[in-house]
Design a protein around this motif. Sequence first.
Motif, PDB file in Angstrom:
ATOM      1  N   THR A 260       0.882  -1.165   0.027  1.00 55.41           N
ATOM      2  CA  THR A 260      -0.001  -0.064  -0.107  1.00 55.41           C
ATOM      3  C   THR A 260       1.033   1.231   0.142  1.00 55.41           C
ATOM      4  N   SER A 261       2.178   1.100   0.518  1.00 53.75           N
ATOM      5  CA  SER A 261       2.982   2.353   0.511  1.00 53.75           C
ATOM      6  C   SER A 261       3.260   3.044  -0.914  1.00 53.75           C
ATOM      7  N   GLU A 282       0.087   4.406   8.178  1.00 51.99           N
ATOM      8  CA  GLU A 282      -0.507   5.660   7.980  1.00 51.99           C
ATOM      9  C   GLU A 282      -1.476   5.772   6.630  1.00 51.99           C
ATOM     10  N   VAL A 283      -1.078   4.803   5.673  1.00 54.17           N
ATOM     11  CA  VAL A 283      -1.780   4.553   4.416  1.00 54.17           C
ATOM     12  C   VAL A 283      -3.232   4.237   5.093  1.00 54.17           C
ATOM     13  N   ALA A 284      -3.078   3.272   6.004  1.00 53.03           N
ATOM     14  CA  ALA A 284      -4.712   2.561   6.457  1.00 53.03           C
ATOM     15  C   ALA A 284      -5.284   3.611   7.015  1.00 53.03           C
ATOM     16  N   ALA A 285      -4.661   4.517   7.657  1.00 53.19           N
ATOM     17  CA  ALA A 285      -5.624   5.465   8.468  1.00 53.19           C
ATOM     18  C   ALA A 285      -5.903   6.733   7.662  1.00 53.19           C
ATOM     19  N   ARG A 293      -9.454   6.308  -2.778  1.00 56.30           N
ATOM     20  CA  ARG A 293      -9.247   4.949  -2.432  1.00 56.30           C
ATOM     21  C   ARG A 293      -9.187   3.857  -3.585  1.00 56.30           C
ATOM     22  N   GLN A 294     -10.071   4.082  -4.543  1.00 51.91           N
ATOM     23  CA  GLN A 294      -9.777   3.233  -5.688  1.00 51.91           C
ATOM     24  C   GLN A 294      -8.426   3.186  -6.381  1.00 51.91           C
TER      25      GLN A 294
END
Length: 355
Positions: A260-261, A282-285, A293-294
């Motif tokens: 995700t980073s 931080e990405v998840a938050a 988000r897409q």
Amino acid sequence: MNISNHSGNAPFVLSVLDNAFTGVGHRVENTIQEMIALAKLADKRGFQRFWMSEHHAMPGAAVPSPQMMVARLTGETERIRLGAGGIMLPNHVPLVVAEQFGMLDAMAPGRIDLGLGRAPGTDGATASALRRHKAANDEFPQQVGELLGFLENSFPKDHPYSEVHAVPGPWQAEQNRVPLSKTTTDVWILGSSTYSAHLAAQLGRPYAFALQFGSADVLNAMRIYRENFRPSKILAKPYSLVSIGAIADEDPIEARRQSTSSAMAMLRMFQRKPFALLPPDEVAAFQGNIQERQVIEQYTNQIIHGTAAEVAEGLENLQEQTGVDEIMLVVQGYSRHAQSHTVELIADHYDMTSN
């Protein structure tokens, strides 16, 4: 161009591309040392080549000059081919590139690759600061021809540069009355579109497609390359490579987290923000809108991530679809450990050489 496959039980040649990813909170000095360690690991485990890409003005990518890292790695590795994948040729003067890679081939004869691309490797303003004029990448085929002329000392007599010579190179050997070097830099054409496929085929050069940038038309590009390939003194038949982002971990959830980073970094680029690798938490938050988000989901899914077996299955499916001779793992993740661990796990999965 000689290919010796050390890649164990893999049904294709395996290589590594390191973009010098430097996460938020990480120092570039540490990244450089970890790149050296990763190159040594890839060498030990039997990967075919270790490449680095040219990027500018990106906090998340620490190598604006791959040739400088190649020079260091010639003394740190023993067998693996080293290269720039690639040099963004419109940013450079071809004669200087020819001189640099002549030196590199003298340092590590028969182990140097030069991948040529025409993208800027950065944003528009930085590209303007790097390039001689705005239309530089429109002249890419001419620049490639000029570079090859310097590397091979092959300009016709009526060419403006027929009396200009890259040193080290064939002309120097002739002048100094010594045998010509038995090795030369292998020149590749890089790309992420059909444009580069046509050029690689026309020149009879190996072709590398950068699939990590998105779901571009790789199948059509490979078809064009193979159907239009013209044998050359360098290459008798087509030789193709595809590079793809990959993260392997014993825990597939962790592999996805690390993915995700770089996905978030791509979103930041689209938002005209610096390409920075944020920690996975931080990405998840991140409270983005649906479109944001897409984008993160899309780029996360474009990275082959999971257990070693799952990543290997993805690589094998990719090779079956594209028919390429070689797959290059673009090591991904916020953590440099995630990148080296990926290389180890894939090497173990395919029972690759350990020297």
